[in-house]
Design a protein around this motif. Structure first.
Motif, PDB file in Angstrom:
ATOM      1  N   ASP A  23      17.882  32.773  20.866  1.00  0.00           N
ATOM      2  CA  ASP A  23      18.143  32.878  22.450  1.00  0.00           C
ATOM      3  C   ASP A  23      18.658  34.268  22.703  1.00  0.00           C
ATOM      4  O   ASP A  23      18.234  34.700  24.089  1.00  0.00           O
ATOM      5  CB  ASP A  23      19.238  31.765  22.770  1.00  0.00           C
ATOM      6  CG  ASP A  23      18.476  30.324  22.696  1.00  0.00           C
ATOM      7  OD1 ASP A  23      17.307  30.402  22.575  1.00  0.00           O
ATOM      8  OD2 ASP A  23      19.553  29.451  22.754  1.00  0.00           O
ATOM      9  N   ARG A  24      19.386  34.636  22.151  1.00  0.00           N
ATOM     10  CA  ARG A  24      19.835  36.197  22.349  1.00  0.00           C
ATOM     11  C   ARG A  24      18.819  37.150  22.321  1.00  0.00           C
ATOM     12  O   ARG A  24      18.760  38.111  23.382  1.00  0.00           O
ATOM     13  CB  ARG A  24      20.925  36.531  21.366  1.00  0.00           C
ATOM     14  CG  ARG A  24      22.330  35.782  21.246  1.00  0.00           C
ATOM     15  CD  ARG A  24      23.116  35.938  20.079  1.00  0.00           C
ATOM     16  NE  ARG A  24      24.417  35.401  20.106  1.00  0.00           N
ATOM     17  CZ  ARG A  24      24.459  34.098  19.725  1.00  0.00           C
ATOM     18  NH1 ARG A  24      23.651  33.573  19.687  1.00  0.00           N
ATOM     19  NH2 ARG A  24      25.976  33.924  20.066  1.00  0.00           N
ATOM     20  N   TYR A  25      17.687  37.066  21.563  1.00  0.00           N
ATOM     21  CA  TYR A  25      16.732  38.069  21.431  1.00  0.00           C
ATOM     22  C   TYR A  25      15.859  37.729  22.829  1.00  0.00           C
ATOM     23  O   TYR A  25      15.370  38.840  23.302  1.00  0.00           O
ATOM     24  CB  TYR A  25      15.716  37.676  20.300  1.00  0.00           C
ATOM     25  CG  TYR A  25      16.502  37.805  19.058  1.00  0.00           C
ATOM     26  CD1 TYR A  25      17.458  38.793  18.781  1.00  0.00           C
ATOM     27  CD2 TYR A  25      15.967  37.149  18.125  1.00  0.00           C
ATOM     28  CE1 TYR A  25      18.083  38.784  17.612  1.00  0.00           C
ATOM     29  CE2 TYR A  25      16.724  37.010  16.695  1.00  0.00           C
ATOM     30  CZ  TYR A  25      17.771  37.962  16.789  1.00  0.00           C
ATOM     31  OH  TYR A  25      18.616  37.857  15.458  1.00  0.00           O
ATOM     32  N   ASP A  41      13.973  39.846  28.069  1.00  0.00           N
ATOM     33  CA  ASP A  41      13.964  40.055  29.540  1.00  0.00           C
ATOM     34  C   ASP A  41      14.424  41.075  29.986  1.00  0.00           C
ATOM     35  O   ASP A  41      13.621  41.770  31.211  1.00  0.00           O
ATOM     36  CB  ASP A  41      14.661  38.917  30.109  1.00  0.00           C
ATOM     37  CG  ASP A  41      14.048  37.209  29.892  1.00  0.00           C
ATOM     38  OD1 ASP A  41      12.899  37.468  29.864  1.00  0.00           O
ATOM     39  OD2 ASP A  41      14.973  36.410  29.910  1.00  0.00           O
ATOM     40  N   ARG A  42      15.499  41.858  29.509  1.00  0.00           N
ATOM     41  CA  ARG A  42      15.943  43.119  30.045  1.00  0.00           C
ATOM     42  C   ARG A  42      14.894  44.318  30.018  1.00  0.00           C
ATOM     43  O   ARG A  42      14.603  45.057  30.912  1.00  0.00           O
ATOM     44  CB  ARG A  42      17.134  43.552  29.110  1.00  0.00           C
ATOM     45  CG  ARG A  42      18.304  42.642  29.681  1.00  0.00           C
ATOM     46  CD  ARG A  42      19.644  43.090  29.169  1.00  0.00           C
ATOM     47  NE  ARG A  42      19.779  44.650  29.282  1.00  0.00           N
ATOM     48  CZ  ARG A  42      20.771  45.408  28.479  1.00  0.00           C
ATOM     49  NH1 ARG A  42      21.243  44.916  27.481  1.00  0.00           N
ATOM     50  NH2 ARG A  42      20.932  46.621  28.648  1.00  0.00           N
ATOM     51  N   LEU A  43      14.023  44.143  28.760  1.00  0.00           N
ATOM     52  CA  LEU A  43      13.169  45.355  28.498  1.00  0.00           C
ATOM     53  C   LEU A  43      11.830  44.840  29.497  1.00  0.00           C
ATOM     54  O   LEU A  43      11.389  45.822  30.084  1.00  0.00           O
ATOM     55  CB  LEU A  43      12.703  45.152  27.168  1.00  0.00           C
ATOM     56  CG  LEU A  43      13.710  45.667  26.158  1.00  0.00           C
ATOM     57  CD1 LEU A  43      13.067  45.182  24.714  1.00  0.00           C
ATOM     58  CD2 LEU A  43      13.977  46.894  26.478  1.00  0.00           C
ATOM     59  N   VAL A 103      17.633  45.549  16.411  1.00  0.00           N
ATOM     60  CA  VAL A 103      18.281  46.241  17.358  1.00  0.00           C
ATOM     61  C   VAL A 103      19.238  45.451  18.280  1.00  0.00           C
ATOM     62  O   VAL A 103      20.425  45.495  18.401  1.00  0.00           O
ATOM     63  CB  VAL A 103      17.343  46.981  18.406  1.00  0.00           C
ATOM     64  CG1 VAL A 103      17.960  47.833  19.657  1.00  0.00           C
ATOM     65  CG2 VAL A 103      16.831  48.420  17.625  1.00  0.00           C
ATOM     66  N   ALA A 104      18.712  44.200  18.555  1.00  0.00           N
ATOM     67  CA  ALA A 104      19.508  43.219  19.536  1.00  0.00           C
ATOM     68  C   ALA A 104      20.871  42.937  18.645  1.00  0.00           C
ATOM     69  O   ALA A 104      22.026  43.055  19.135  1.00  0.00           O
ATOM     70  CB  ALA A 104      18.795  42.072  19.673  1.00  0.00           C
ATOM     71  N   ASP A 105      20.696  42.625  17.392  1.00  0.00           N
ATOM     72  CA  ASP A 105      21.663  42.306  16.493  1.00  0.00           C
ATOM     73  C   ASP A 105      22.783  43.649  16.449  1.00  0.00           C
ATOM     74  O   ASP A 105      23.973  43.307  16.222  1.00  0.00           O
ATOM     75  CB  ASP A 105      21.315  42.014  15.126  1.00  0.00           C
ATOM     76  CG  ASP A 105      20.563  40.408  15.264  1.00  0.00           C
ATOM     77  OD1 ASP A 105      20.787  39.734  16.505  1.00  0.00           O
ATOM     78  OD2 ASP A 105      20.017  40.317  14.104  1.00  0.00           O
TER      79      ASP A 105
END
Ligand code: GLU
Length: 325
Positions: A92-94, A99-101, A200-202
């Motif tokens: 879910d975090r990814y 969405d931001r990208l 990168v997200a992590d």
């Protein structure tokens, strides 16, 4: 964060199989790099690469690392402020990051070959990067129709300007990502995050300030720098350590014989023999002698790491088992 704040590093095993001598050496160096400067270590399990992930390999990786004498301040076994530490529990975090990208028009749907898209899940070691993507689907604009659900991945528009950084071991690096690496998938066809995005997200979410890994992932670093910057986050320090290869000069694999850490453990080898081999083969110890990671914390310096690949031979596997070095 102040410049001299203690570093935060990570050990990021992929449980797609057993961890071997080459992985061990990278983890030992990554751990020492952080601990020698009083920093924190995070253990993260990179298990989004289904169906290649082996369920047994998760616990085995944790056991192997602990057996080597490494420890961590946060991880799946001990929890921590950035939990969960298992990538399949962070999906879910990814999505939020994707969405931001997408909002910045940095992604486009790509329905190109299955192979391209499947490869997205794994860290692209060595020459697995494949050909530069020919921008077939890059003309898509926000609002255009999407291909059929499940038939496309999202691809990141890589930078057309030069990207440069200074690696702590391999020195200055520079490339034009779009020209030499091309646009790359940040999801799989299922819509779930691919390797580059998840890492990168992590690293951002977990406050990682130093990324230390094998130098076969250097091309990925250019892609990841693009993602860090698109997400408005300062870059971590990158440290790419030379790979361990078999006598044919190729990345350590099954064809080179059994180099699984679990194999050495089962045969009664001492972890100190492997740690000693790792430090000696990296140019950090004059001779191969048994040592625990903790005993080398004071002496460790990244500047002394040899930048050439290390060849490990069958005779050396036997020396580890016999402790005859
Ligand atoms: N999980 C990756 C691997 O084991 C490493 C990714 C990274 O360090 O960024 O190949």
């Amino acid at each position: 964060m102040s410049l001299d704040a203690p570093p935060v590093g990570r050990l990021a095993p992929s449980p797609t199989g057993a961890q071997h001598l080459g992985n061990a050496r990278t983890y030992i160096l990554a751990w020492l790099s952080i601990r020698s400067r009083g920093g924190r270590v995070v253990l993260r399990i990179e298990d989004i690469d289904s169906p290649r992930v082996k369920p047994w390999a998760v616990q085995q990786a944790v056991d192997d690392l602990a057996w080597l004498g490494l420890d961590w301040d946060e991880g799946p076994d001990i929890g921590g402020q950035h939990a969960p530490y298992i990538q399949t529990q962070r999906i879910d975090r990814y999505r939020v990051v994707l969405d931001r990208l997408r909002e910045q028009d940095l992604l486009y749907p790509c329905a190109c070959t299955r192979k391209d898209i499947e490869e997205a899940a794994s860290a692209p070691h060595e020459s697995q990067d494949g050909p530069v993507y020919p921008d077939t689907c890059a003309g898509w604009n926000a609002g255009d129709p999407l291909p059929e659900a499940g038939q496309f991945c999202w691809r990141f528009r890589s930078r057309r300007q030069r990207v440069s950084f200074v690696d702590r071991v391999v020195g200055p690096q520079s490339k034009i990502p779009h020209a030499v690496l091309g646009d790359f998938p940040v999801t799989r066809k299922t819509g779930d995050a691919a390797y580059q995005l998840a890492v990168v997200a992590d690293d951002i979410a977990m406050g990682i300030t130093e990324v230390c890994r094998g130098d076969d992932l250097l091309p990925s670093t250019f892609r990841q720098i693009d993602l860090f910057e698109a997400l408005g986050h300062p870059l971590p320090q990158f440290v790419h350590v030379p790979l361990v290869v078999g006598s044919d000069g190729r990345r350590l694999a099954k064809r080179h014989g059994d180099t699984r850490l679990s194999y050495f453990r089962e045969r009664g080898a001492r972890p100190e023999a492997i740690v000693g081999w790792a430090l000696w083969s990296a140019g950090l110890l004059q001779s191969w002698q048994p040592i625990q990671p903790q005993e080398f914390v004071e002496s460790f310096t990244l500047d002394a790491i040899a930048s050439e690949k290390t060849i490990v031979t069958v005779a050396e596997y036997q020396k580890i088992i016999d402790a005859s070095f």
